[in-house]
Design an enzyme around this catalytic site. Structure first.
Site, PDB file in Angstrom:
ATOM      1  N   CYS A   1     -73.667 -25.532  35.006  1.00  0.00           N
ATOM      2  CA  CYS A   1     -74.170 -24.165  35.123  1.00  0.00           C
ATOM      3  C   CYS A   1     -72.999 -23.212  34.923  1.00  0.00           C
ATOM      4  O   CYS A   1     -71.840 -23.601  34.988  1.00  0.00           O
ATOM      5  CB  CYS A   1     -74.744 -23.928  36.515  1.00  0.00           C
ATOM      6  SG  CYS A   1     -76.076 -25.059  36.910  1.00  0.00           S
TER       7      CYS A   1
ATOM      8  N   ARG B   1     -72.450 -23.571  28.884  1.00  0.00           N
ATOM      9  CA  ARG B   1     -72.402 -24.309  30.155  1.00  0.00           C
ATOM     10  C   ARG B   1     -73.788 -24.686  30.658  1.00  0.00           C
ATOM     11  O   ARG B   1     -73.918 -25.404  31.644  1.00  0.00           O
ATOM     12  CB  ARG B   1     -71.692 -23.464  31.224  1.00  0.00           C
ATOM     13  CG  ARG B   1     -70.242 -23.176  30.912  1.00  0.00           C
ATOM     14  CD  ARG B   1     -69.635 -22.372  32.017  1.00  0.00           C
ATOM     15  NE  ARG B   1     -69.598 -23.123  33.257  1.00  0.00           N
ATOM     16  CZ  ARG B   1     -68.573 -23.857  33.655  1.00  0.00           C
ATOM     17  NH1 ARG B   1     -67.498 -23.928  32.923  1.00  0.00           N
ATOM     18  NH2 ARG B   1     -68.624 -24.517  34.788  1.00  0.00           N
TER      19      ARG B   1
ATOM     20  N   TRP C   1     -77.977 -25.669  33.898  1.00  0.00           N
ATOM     21  CA  TRP C   1     -78.134 -27.016  33.330  1.00  0.00           C
ATOM     22  C   TRP C   1     -78.407 -27.873  34.562  1.00  0.00           C
ATOM     23  O   TRP C   1     -77.519 -28.086  35.375  1.00  0.00           O
ATOM     24  CB  TRP C   1     -76.833 -27.435  32.651  1.00  0.00           C
ATOM     25  CG  TRP C   1     -76.823 -28.795  32.042  1.00  0.00           C
ATOM     26  CD1 TRP C   1     -77.235 -29.146  30.786  1.00  0.00           C
ATOM     27  CD2 TRP C   1     -76.316 -30.006  32.637  1.00  0.00           C
ATOM     28  NE1 TRP C   1     -77.025 -30.481  30.571  1.00  0.00           N
ATOM     29  CE2 TRP C   1     -76.472 -31.030  31.682  1.00  0.00           C
ATOM     30  CE3 TRP C   1     -75.764 -30.326  33.884  1.00  0.00           C
ATOM     31  CZ2 TRP C   1     -76.081 -32.356  31.932  1.00  0.00           C
ATOM     32  CZ3 TRP C   1     -75.380 -31.637  34.130  1.00  0.00           C
ATOM     33  CH2 TRP C   1     -75.540 -32.636  33.160  1.00  0.00           C
TER      34      TRP C   1
ATOM     35  N   ASN D   1     -72.704 -22.851  40.857  1.00  0.00           N
ATOM     36  CA  ASN D   1     -72.405 -23.919  39.895  1.00  0.00           C
ATOM     37  C   ASN D   1     -71.778 -25.055  40.687  1.00  0.00           C
ATOM     38  O   ASN D   1     -70.793 -24.847  41.394  1.00  0.00           O
ATOM     39  CB  ASN D   1     -71.428 -23.396  38.835  1.00  0.00           C
ATOM     40  CG  ASN D   1     -70.733 -24.520  38.056  1.00  0.00           C
ATOM     41  OD1 ASN D   1     -69.572 -24.429  37.731  1.00  0.00           O
ATOM     42  ND2 ASN D   1     -71.453 -25.581  37.765  1.00  0.00           N
ATOM     43  N   GLY D   2     -72.355 -26.245  40.572  1.00  0.00           N
ATOM     44  CA  GLY D   2     -71.810 -27.385  41.297  1.00  0.00           C
ATOM     45  C   GLY D   2     -72.937 -28.222  41.839  1.00  0.00           C
ATOM     46  O   GLY D   2     -74.071 -28.161  41.348  1.00  0.00           O
TER      47      GLY D   2
ATOM     48  N   GLU E   1     -65.560 -41.578  17.555  1.00  0.00           N
ATOM     49  CA  GLU E   1     -65.768 -40.130  17.632  1.00  0.00           C
ATOM     50  C   GLU E   1     -66.803 -39.676  16.603  1.00  0.00           C
ATOM     51  O   GLU E   1     -67.646 -38.823  16.900  1.00  0.00           O
ATOM     52  CB  GLU E   1     -64.423 -39.415  17.440  1.00  0.00           C
ATOM     53  CG  GLU E   1     -64.468 -37.899  17.451  1.00  0.00           C
ATOM     54  CD  GLU E   1     -65.066 -37.283  18.719  1.00  0.00           C
ATOM     55  OE1 GLU E   1     -65.251 -37.977  19.723  1.00  0.00           O
ATOM     56  OE2 GLU E   1     -65.371 -36.079  18.671  1.00  0.00           O
TER      57      GLU E   1
ATOM     58  N   LYS F   1     -70.181 -37.727  17.742  1.00  0.00           N
ATOM     59  CA  LYS F   1     -70.558 -36.396  17.218  1.00  0.00           C
ATOM     60  C   LYS F   1     -71.985 -36.441  16.692  1.00  0.00           C
ATOM     61  O   LYS F   1     -72.790 -35.561  16.974  1.00  0.00           O
ATOM     62  CB  LYS F   1     -69.646 -35.954  16.071  1.00  0.00           C
ATOM     63  CG  LYS F   1     -68.316 -35.377  16.399  1.00  0.00           C
ATOM     64  CD  LYS F   1     -68.304 -34.105  17.180  1.00  0.00           C
ATOM     65  CE  LYS F   1     -68.377 -34.349  18.650  1.00  0.00           C
ATOM     66  NZ  LYS F   1     -67.316 -34.461  19.488  1.00  0.00           N
TER      67      LYS F   1
ATOM     68  N   GLU G   1     -74.704 -36.968  19.601  1.00  0.00           N
ATOM     69  CA  GLU G   1     -74.897 -35.907  20.596  1.00  0.00           C
ATOM     70  C   GLU G   1     -75.613 -34.686  20.023  1.00  0.00           C
ATOM     71  O   GLU G   1     -76.369 -34.031  20.719  1.00  0.00           O
ATOM     72  CB  GLU G   1     -73.600 -35.531  21.310  1.00  0.00           C
ATOM     73  CG  GLU G   1     -72.552 -34.847  20.506  1.00  0.00           C
ATOM     74  CD  GLU G   1     -71.264 -34.589  21.293  1.00  0.00           C
ATOM     75  OE1 GLU G   1     -71.297 -34.410  22.518  1.00  0.00           O
ATOM     76  OE2 GLU G   1     -70.189 -34.563  20.650  1.00  0.00           O
TER      77      GLU G   1
ATOM     78  N   HIS H   1     -69.676 -59.998  15.924  1.00  0.00           N
ATOM     79  CA  HIS H   1     -70.012 -60.452  17.267  1.00  0.00           C
ATOM     80  C   HIS H   1     -71.230 -59.718  17.817  1.00  0.00           C
ATOM     81  O   HIS H   1     -71.321 -59.488  19.022  1.00  0.00           O
ATOM     82  CB  HIS H   1     -68.805 -60.290  18.200  1.00  0.00           C
ATOM     83  CG  HIS H   1     -67.611 -61.058  17.736  1.00  0.00           C
ATOM     84  ND1 HIS H   1     -67.586 -62.431  17.689  1.00  0.00           N
ATOM     85  CD2 HIS H   1     -66.418 -60.649  17.237  1.00  0.00           C
ATOM     86  CE1 HIS H   1     -66.416 -62.839  17.211  1.00  0.00           C
ATOM     87  NE2 HIS H   1     -65.696 -61.765  16.917  1.00  0.00           N
TER      88      HIS H   1
ATOM     89  N   LYS I   1     -71.143 -28.335  27.984  1.00  0.00           N
ATOM     90  CA  LYS I   1     -69.756 -28.424  27.534  1.00  0.00           C
ATOM     91  C   LYS I   1     -68.789 -28.795  28.648  1.00  0.00           C
ATOM     92  O   LYS I   1     -67.794 -29.464  28.415  1.00  0.00           O
ATOM     93  CB  LYS I   1     -69.335 -27.092  26.912  1.00  0.00           C
ATOM     94  CG  LYS I   1     -67.954 -27.137  26.341  1.00  0.00           C
ATOM     95  CD  LYS I   1     -67.826 -26.333  25.086  1.00  0.00           C
ATOM     96  CE  LYS I   1     -66.548 -26.659  24.362  1.00  0.00           C
ATOM     97  NZ  LYS I   1     -66.620 -27.935  23.634  1.00  0.00           N
TER      98      LYS I   1
HETATM   99  C1  G6P Z   1     -68.752 -33.094  27.984  1.00  0.00           C
HETATM  100  C2  G6P Z   1     -68.616 -32.359  26.655  1.00  0.00           C
HETATM  101  C3  G6P Z   1     -67.759 -33.187  25.687  1.00  0.00           C
HETATM  102  C4  G6P Z   1     -66.415 -33.523  26.330  1.00  0.00           C
HETATM  103  C5  G6P Z   1     -66.589 -34.192  27.703  1.00  0.00           C
HETATM  104  C6  G6P Z   1     -65.265 -34.265  28.434  1.00  0.00           C
HETATM  105  O1  G6P Z   1     -69.502 -34.242  27.809  1.00  0.00           O
HETATM  106  O2  G6P Z   1     -69.879 -32.127  26.078  1.00  0.00           O
HETATM  107  O3  G6P Z   1     -67.546 -32.462  24.488  1.00  0.00           O
HETATM  108  O4  G6P Z   1     -65.718 -34.391  25.480  1.00  0.00           O
HETATM  109  O5  G6P Z   1     -67.470 -33.418  28.524  1.00  0.00           O
HETATM  110  O6  G6P Z   1     -64.855 -32.954  28.694  1.00  0.00           O
HETATM  111  P1  G6P Z   1     -63.365 -32.501  28.857  1.00  0.00           P
HETATM  112  O7  G6P Z   1     -63.452 -31.023  29.083  1.00  0.00           O
HETATM  113  O8  G6P Z   1     -62.818 -33.234  30.046  1.00  0.00           O
HETATM  114  O9  G6P Z   1     -62.651 -32.829  27.597  1.00  0.00           O
END
Ligand code: G6P
Length: 593
Positions: free
Chosen positions: A2, A30, A76, A102-103, A466, A470, A473, A489, A589
Site C-alpha cells: 500500500c 505500490r 494492495w 501501510n503494513g 530474469e 519479466k 510477471e 533433467h 513494486k
Molecule cells: C517486488 C517487485 C520486484 C522486485 C522485488 C524485490 O516483487 O515487484 O520488481 O524485484 O519486489 O524488491 P527489491 O526492492 O528488494 O529489489
C-alpha cells in the site's frame, strides 16, 4: 503493498484533495486495487472504493472534497479482500477518526477480540480497522489525540506506516512508522508525509527521514518529530536529487518503456559511483566469503554477482533468497561480507535478513533509493543511479544493480580491463534500444505461447531467469528460466512444436555447450529465438528467429546487454496480450510485508 500520503496546506482557504489525488496517482505502483481520501472541514469527509484510481475518480470525483488537510491511500490487499469497505481510510464508529496504514499487523485478531468485547463494532475485515477503534478507546478514557495515538502504537505488533486525522483536533496529522517506509516533505506552502518520495516530488524535494517509532505531527505551522519518550528530535532536511520530470512518464505510454529506454544512462550514472565503492573496498579489510541476499529481480542480480566474484576474485560466494536467509544465518562470521541488493531498500524480508546478518558480519546494501530503510541498517551503502523507477517490473534498477556489482568486482580485483569494458556498456545498450522495433515485430510471433522456456549457461543463466520473470510477471504467460545444462533433467519432457525457447547465446567459452542444448530443443521441434552476436551464422541456421547484439559483448559482460531485448520482448508481448505492463495482476513494486 500500500501507499499512504498526508498533506496539510498552510492556506486554510485552499482545498487539499486535488493534491492528495495527484500524490496517490504518483504512488499507484505500490498498490492499485483500491483508493481512498479523507479530508477535514468541520467533519471528516471520505471518498473511497475498490478499483484503479482513474475508475474510482471517475465515479466519485476524488478531487472534489473540502478542507485544507487530509490523508490518502492506495491499497494492495494483505489482510481482507479488495472491496469498498476494506479500502482505506478506515474510521472509528462515529466517523471522527480516520486512518491510513501501510503494513501488516500480526496481533490484529487479538486486538479486535478485545475491542469487540468492549463493544466496538467493526465494518471491514482489515487489520487496520483496529487502529481507529483503539485511538477512540483511549480518547474515551481521557487521553488527547497524540497520547491516544502513542498508546495505540504501543499495542501494535507488526509493520506499519500510519497517518491519522481526527475531527476533534482538526488542525493536525499524526504519523509514525515501524518497518514500513515513511518520508516527510516540506514545501513553501505545505507539509507532507508519504510512503515514498515520487508521490510528493512534484511539490517538494526537501525531505526528512523519520526513524522507526518517532511520532510526527504536521500542522499549519510546521512539522515536529518526537521520540518514544516524547522528547522533540531535531531532524535534518535532505534535498533529494530526483526531479518531478525524472519520476514522470513524459511522452511514453507506460513507465516500463520509459525506464527500459533510460538504461544506458542508468549504467553511465552508476559507473560514477566509483569513488564511493573504492572507499568501501578500502575499508573492508579481510573478506574471505561473500553472501548475497535479495528477492525477485534483485536475486537475479545477486546470482550474477556470484558468477562475477567467483570468476574474478576467487572468493567463495553464496546467494540466498531473503525469505530463506535465517536458515543460513548460523554460517556467517566477521570475515563474510553480506551484500543486500534491493531497488527499493524497503523489502521487509531483506530488512529482516539484514538485521540478522549485521549481528555477526559486515553488511553492504546496494539500493536505488537514498534514505531507504536498508541504508539506515547496513554498514556500507552503494546507491545505484537509475533514478526513480515506477513500473512494477524492475528494469533500469536491475541493470544499475548489475553495474554496481560489476564495478565493485572490477575495483576489488583491480581489473582495469573490466572497467574499460564497463565504460562501453552504455553504447552497447543504445545499439539494442535502437533496434527495439525488431523485438516489437518478434513479440507478435511469440505472444500466442502459453509456456516459454529461457535457456542460458554460466553468466547467461541469471539472464534466462530474469527474462522469464519479466515475461511472466507482466504478460501473465507461464515462463521458466533454466540453466541450459539442466534441461535434460526435466523440462525437455515439455518441449514440443508449441513451446518457444529463448536461448541466450553470447560468444564465449560456454557457447558450444549452449549450442548443444539448443540442438536438443530443436530436435524436439521447439520454436527457437536466439539472442546472439551479429554474424553468428550457426545460431541463425538453427533458430527460427534471432536478435543480434554487438559481437564485442562477450559472455562475461552479456548480462548487462542481453537482458535488454528480453525486457523489450516482455513489454511488447504484454501489449500484444492487451495487459498493462506497469500494473501486473496481484503484484506491487515494494513489498513491505
Ligand atoms: C517486488 C517487485 C520486484 C522486485 C522485488 C524485490 O516483487 O515487484 O520488481 O524485484 O519486489 O524488491 P527489491 O526492492 O528488494 O529489489
Amino acid at each position: 503493498m500500500c501507499g499512504i500520503v498526508g498533506c496539510i496546506l498552510k492556506d486554510k482557504e485552499k482545498h487539499v484533495a486535488p493534491i492528495l489525488l495527484e500524490c496517490v496517482k504518483n504512488l499507484d505502483y505500490r498498490g492499485y486495487d483500491s483508493v481512498g481520501i479523507a479530508t477535514i472541514d468541520g467533519k471528516i469527509y471520505v471518498k473511497k472504493d475498490k478499483g484503479k484510481i482513474p475508475e474510482v475518480d471517475e465515479k466519485l470525483n476524488l478531487a472534489d472534497m473540502p478542507g485544507n488537510f487530509g490523508i490518502a491511500h492506495v491499497r494492495w490487499p494483505s489482510t481482507g479482500i479488495a472491496n469498498k469497505v476494506n479500502a482505506h481510510p478506515q474510521l472509528d464508529e462515529g466517523n471522527g477518526i480516520a486512518v491510513v496504514h501501510n503494513g501488516s499487523l500480526k496481533n490484529y485478531n487479538e486486538l479486535k477480540g478485545e475491542l469487540v468485547a468492549d463493544g466496538f463494532k467493526f465494518k471491514s475485515t482489515t487489520d487496520t480497522e483496529v487502529i481507529p477503534h483503539l485511538i477512540r478507546k483511549y480518547i474515551n478514557e481521557g487521553l488527547d489525540l497524540e497520547h491516544a495515538f502513542r498508546k495505540t502504537i504501543e499495542r501494535l505488533d507488526g509493520s506499519y506506516a500510519i497517518a491519522v486525522i481526527s475531527k476533534d483536533e482538526n488542525n493536525k496529522i499524526l504519523a509514525t512508522r515501524h518497518q514500513s517506509p515513511l518520508k516527510i516533505g516540506i514545501s513553501d506552502d505545505a507539509y507532507f508525509i508519504s510512503s515514498d518520495v515520487p508521490a510528493i516530488i512534484e511539490y517538494t524535494r526537501n525531505i526528512i527521514l523519520p526513524s522507526e517509532g518517532e511520532i510526527i505531527i504536521l500542522d499549519e505551522n510546521g512539522v515536529t518529530v518526537h521520540d518514544e519518550y516524547d522528547n522533540e528530535v531535531k531532524k535534518e532536511i535532505c534535498v533529494i536529487p530526483w526531479t518531478a520530470q525524472m519520476a514522470s512518464k513524459g511522452d511514453h505510454p507506460y513507465y516500463m518503456i520509459k525506464e527500459i529506454l533510460e538504461q544506458d544512462k542508468a549504467v553511465e550514472f552508476t559507473l560514477g559511483e566509483r569513488d564511493n565503492i573504492q572507499k568501501i573496498i578500502d575499508d573492508l579489510g579481510n573478506i574471505k566469503n561473500i553472501c548475497f541476499v535479495a528477492c525477485g529481480t534483485s536475486y537475479h542480480a545477486s546470482l550474477t554477482g556470484k558468477y562475477l566474484i567467483q570468476h574474478f576474485a576467487k572468493i567463495k560466494t553464496d546467494v540466498v533468497l531473503a525469505s530463506e536467509f535465517k536458515y543460513s544465518a548460523d554460517t556467517l562470521d566477521e570475515e563474510t561480507l553480506v551484500v543486500f541488493i534491493s531497488q527499493s531498500g524497503e523489502t521487509l524480508d531483506s530488512i529482516n535478513a539484514l538485521r540478522i546478518a549485521k549481528e555477526t558480519s559486515p553488511t553492504l546494501a546496494i539500493v536505488n533509493t537514498e534514505g531507504s530503510a536498508m541504508t539506515e541498517e547496513a554498514k556500507y551503502t552503494i546507491v545505484t543511479q537509475a533514478g526513480p523507477e515506477k513500473g512494477v517490473a524492475a528494469t533500469k534498477t536491475y541493470i544499475a544493480q548489475l553495474t554496481a556489482i560489476y564495478l565493485f568486482t572490477a575495483l576489488l580485483t583491480k581489473n582495469h580491463d573490466l572497467i574499460k569494458e564497463l565504460d562501453k556498456v552504455p553504447n552497447y545498450i543504445r545499439e539494442v534500444l535502437e533496434k527495439s522495433e525488431e523485438i516489437e515485430v518478434l513479440s507478435k510471433r511469440y505472444s500466442f505461447a502459453e509456456d516459454l522456456f529461457y535457456l542460458g549457461r554460466g553468466f547467461s543463466y541469471p539472464v534466462a531467469l530474469e527474462g522469464a520473470l519479466k515475461l511472466k510477471e507482466i504478460s501473465l504467460i507461464h515462463a521458466e528460466g533454466y540453466a541450459s545444462g539442466e534441461l535434460k533433467h526435466g523440462p525437455l519432457a515439455l518441449i514440443n512444436h508449441r513451446v518457444p525457447v529463448i536461448v541466450i547465446l553470447p560468444p564465449g567459452t560456454d557457447y558450444d555447450d549452449t549450442m548443444t542444448n539448443l540442438e536438443e530443443v530443436k530436435s524436439r521441434k521447439a520454436i527457437i529465438l536466439s539472442i546472439c552476436a551479429e554474424g553468428d551464422n550457426k545460431a541463425e541456421c538453427k533458430s527460427k528467429d534471432i536478435f543480434t547484439i554487438n559481437p564485442e559483448v562477450n559472455e562475461i559482460i552479456a548480462p548487462l546487454v542481453y537482458t535488454v531485448p528480453l525486457q523489450l520482448l516482455a513489454y511488447y508481448v504484454t501489449l500484444e496480450k492487451g495487459h498493462d505492463p506497469d500494473k501486473p495482476e496481484n503484484l506491487a513494486k515494494v513489498i513491505t510485508v
